[in-house]
Design a protein around this motif. Sequence first.
Motif, PDB file in Angstrom:
ATOM      1  N   ALA A 407      39.958 -61.366 -14.490  1.00 49.07           N
ATOM      2  CA  ALA A 407      38.937 -60.588 -14.063  1.00 49.07           C
ATOM      3  C   ALA A 407      39.158 -59.070 -13.866  1.00 49.07           C
ATOM      4  O   ALA A 407      38.607 -58.065 -14.253  1.00 49.07           O
ATOM      5  CB  ALA A 407      38.325 -61.256 -12.801  1.00 49.07           C
ATOM      6  N   THR A 408      40.577 -58.827 -13.228  1.00 47.09           N
ATOM      7  CA  THR A 408      40.973 -57.535 -12.806  1.00 47.09           C
ATOM      8  C   THR A 408      41.229 -56.850 -14.133  1.00 47.09           C
ATOM      9  O   THR A 408      40.820 -55.561 -14.269  1.00 47.09           O
ATOM     10  CB  THR A 408      41.947 -57.385 -12.014  1.00 47.09           C
ATOM     11  N   ALA A 409      41.840 -57.376 -14.911  1.00 52.85           N
ATOM     12  CA  ALA A 409      42.432 -56.727 -16.140  1.00 52.85           C
ATOM     13  C   ALA A 409      40.855 -56.404 -16.981  1.00 52.85           C
ATOM     14  O   ALA A 409      41.058 -55.405 -17.682  1.00 52.85           O
ATOM     15  CB  ALA A 409      43.156 -57.544 -17.030  1.00 52.85           C
ATOM     16  N   GLU A 410      40.001 -57.215 -16.967  1.00 49.54           N
ATOM     17  CA  GLU A 410      38.577 -56.694 -17.724  1.00 49.54           C
ATOM     18  C   GLU A 410      37.847 -55.685 -16.987  1.00 49.54           C
ATOM     19  O   GLU A 410      36.589 -55.433 -17.342  1.00 49.54           O
ATOM     20  CB  GLU A 410      37.771 -58.168 -17.802  1.00 49.54           C
ATOM     21  N   GLY A 411      38.287 -55.480 -15.670  1.00 49.66           N
ATOM     22  CA  GLY A 411      37.652 -54.583 -14.915  1.00 49.66           C
ATOM     23  C   GLY A 411      36.286 -55.083 -13.941  1.00 49.66           C
ATOM     24  O   GLY A 411      35.399 -54.092 -13.788  1.00 49.66           O
ATOM     25  N   LEU A 412      36.328 -56.389 -13.826  1.00 49.33           N
ATOM     26  CA  LEU A 412      35.191 -57.007 -13.285  1.00 49.33           C
ATOM     27  C   LEU A 412      35.549 -57.514 -11.950  1.00 49.33           C
ATOM     28  O   LEU A 412      36.015 -58.625 -11.690  1.00 49.33           O
ATOM     29  CB  LEU A 412      34.703 -58.225 -14.067  1.00 49.33           C
ATOM     30  N   ASP A 413      35.524 -56.618 -10.934  1.00 49.60           N
ATOM     31  CA  ASP A 413      35.928 -56.817  -9.622  1.00 49.60           C
ATOM     32  C   ASP A 413      35.202 -57.885  -8.840  1.00 49.60           C
ATOM     33  O   ASP A 413      35.905 -58.525  -7.758  1.00 49.60           O
ATOM     34  CB  ASP A 413      36.313 -55.497  -8.719  1.00 49.60           C
ATOM     35  N   ALA A 414      34.114 -57.860  -9.060  1.00 46.78           N
ATOM     36  CA  ALA A 414      33.282 -58.727  -8.255  1.00 46.78           C
ATOM     37  C   ALA A 414      33.625 -60.258  -8.856  1.00 46.78           C
ATOM     38  O   ALA A 414      33.395 -60.913  -7.850  1.00 46.78           O
ATOM     39  CB  ALA A 414      31.610 -58.523  -8.292  1.00 46.78           C
ATOM     40  N   HIS A 415      33.748 -60.534 -10.131  1.00 45.71           N
ATOM     41  CA  HIS A 415      34.415 -61.805 -10.444  1.00 45.71           C
ATOM     42  C   HIS A 415      35.454 -61.971  -9.727  1.00 45.71           C
ATOM     43  O   HIS A 415      35.842 -63.347  -8.982  1.00 45.71           O
ATOM     44  CB  HIS A 415      34.627 -61.792 -11.794  1.00 45.71           C
ATOM     45  N   ALA A 416      36.886 -61.126  -9.527  1.00 46.86           N
ATOM     46  CA  ALA A 416      37.935 -61.463  -8.863  1.00 46.86           C
ATOM     47  C   ALA A 416      37.438 -61.662  -7.323  1.00 46.86           C
ATOM     48  O   ALA A 416      38.139 -62.703  -6.656  1.00 46.86           O
ATOM     49  CB  ALA A 416      38.829 -60.267  -9.041  1.00 46.86           C
TER      50      ALA A 416
END
Length: 426
Positions: A407-416
């Motif tokens: 998730a972090t690699a995709e830039g989706l911090d809320a997912h992480a």
Amino acid sequence: MKVYTNPEKTAWNGILKRPAMDSASLEARVKEVLDAVRTEGDAAVARYTEMFDGVQLAASRVSPAEMAAAEARLDESLKAAIRQAAANIRAFHEKQLQPVEMVETMPGIRCWRKSVGIEKVGLYIPGGTAPLFSTLLMLGIPAKLAGCKEIILCSPPDKTGSLHPAILFAASVVGVTQVFKVGGVQAIGALAYGTGTIPKVYKIFGPGNQYVTCAKQLVQKDGLAIDMPAGPSEVAVLADAFANPAFIAADLLSQAEHGVDSQVLLVTTDAGMVGKVQLALEEQLEKLPRKGIAEKALQNSTIIVVEETETAMEILNAYAPEHLILQTEDADSLAGKVVNAGSVFIGAYSPESVGDYASGTNHTLPTNGYATAYSGVSVDSFVKKITFQQLSAEGLRNISETVVNMATAEGLDAHANAVRVRTRLR
């Protein structure tokens, strides 16, 4: 029938091209009816029923008394045949039901998939020159097995305002919920949008003429699911020198009599078979009540002669027929080489008409070359596959770093973060 001998591969596409249907010219007329049904409901349905079917109905819904009267009128031998066909179709389709299988992908992580019946489905059964009660068996039985709660049937009335008794009896056999004497584009519109009388459904199934086909395509653009893209019926036959020309002719004619836009194709490795089949066609045509229809269909149909079986199979897989009949000495082995077909009939004693009615397989199949990507109707057509997952605290810890890193690699911090707040990961 047009005959081609050893055509170059570059010519195959042109030879195998189906008769074009100009749906664009239909759309304006069809859309007008659909829009009227969407805005006016039952009033529009009644108006178009009178206009197109020539009958005024006091009520479009078939009553229990009408259902009982239809069963009483129907010949006992036909009722027995319908029951036998239904039993075979049910036996074949029951095997398509799959139990839920739980998969533990990692310790503490359980995933599974469950089939859930589409709650409301609409079945369209043509009346016209051939009341296709067999199609009702092919659609209603898998719908019932799938667990559909509401199965709504629409079929056009005759000039007396009635449906064919075999359609009503088949509806009783398969467990249709409600039956309506409504046909054509107005039926598709009623099922798609709902009226005061006819319920809106979530998916529409069934064949029809070019107007019905166009209507299904248009309501699909509005977000309603349909069974599959549809076109005129078709059959392809592969024959070698061992084939029976009378059998071949009978199979070609059984499909050609469906309609003037039906298409039949014969591919043979025996040049001498052409004349034999043409003679058999002439002899059998004279005895057919639907001779005129079959003759016109044959005018748009083709015979291809090739030298090698491998070439024949390549042509047939390129054509992707709705029905494929293998009348060859090695039919069993050739069946394994079929990659594009709706349904395959192996050997001289497997006529396509048996699959149309009673062997057990479904006859609602992809046409117009869609067999390259589509399957015929099955229980799966009437269900949704819903996936489930359940994680324990340990399971989430086991997979947490994987999810956070991705998730972090995709830039989706809320997912992480949805994982971090549960596992206290930084």
